[in-house]
Scaffold this motif. Sequence first.
Motif, short mmCIF file in Angstrom:
data_model
loop_
_atom_site.label_atom_id
_atom_site.label_comp_id
_atom_site.label_asym_id
_atom_site.label_seq_id
_atom_site.Cartn_x
_atom_site.Cartn_y
_atom_site.Cartn_z
N GLN A 19 5.68 7.82 -6.32
CA GLN A 19 4.44 8.60 -6.36
C GLN A 19 3.45 8.06 -5.33
O GLN A 19 2.81 8.83 -4.60
CB GLN A 19 3.81 8.54 -7.75
N GLU A 20 3.32 6.74 -5.26
CA GLU A 20 2.39 6.12 -4.32
C GLU A 20 2.84 6.35 -2.88
O GLU A 20 2.02 6.68 -2.02
CB GLU A 20 2.27 4.63 -4.62
N SER A 23 2.25 9.97 -1.97
CA SER A 23 0.82 10.22 -1.82
C SER A 23 0.36 9.78 -0.42
O SER A 23 -0.40 10.49 0.25
CB SER A 23 0.05 9.46 -2.90
#
Length: 73
Positions: A19-20, A23
Amino acid sequence: MIMDKSVQLDFESLPQMLQEDFSELEKYYEADDWFHYDITLENSVPSIKAFYVSGRIDSVMFKQICKRYGIIL
């Protein structure tokens, strides 16, 4: 680098680390910062593979990730 935004990912179901990374990729893509986009993508590929091999992401999600970010294996 081309990102296929027509491929929708369920980011919430991904491991936090991915997710990071994704992003950051989205941020760099929007800013046309191809240097950092490429480095982040290159550093993310081993993690994507590891999460797939360990079963933390399934084959459908793995293929969607590869298609969205243009990862050729």
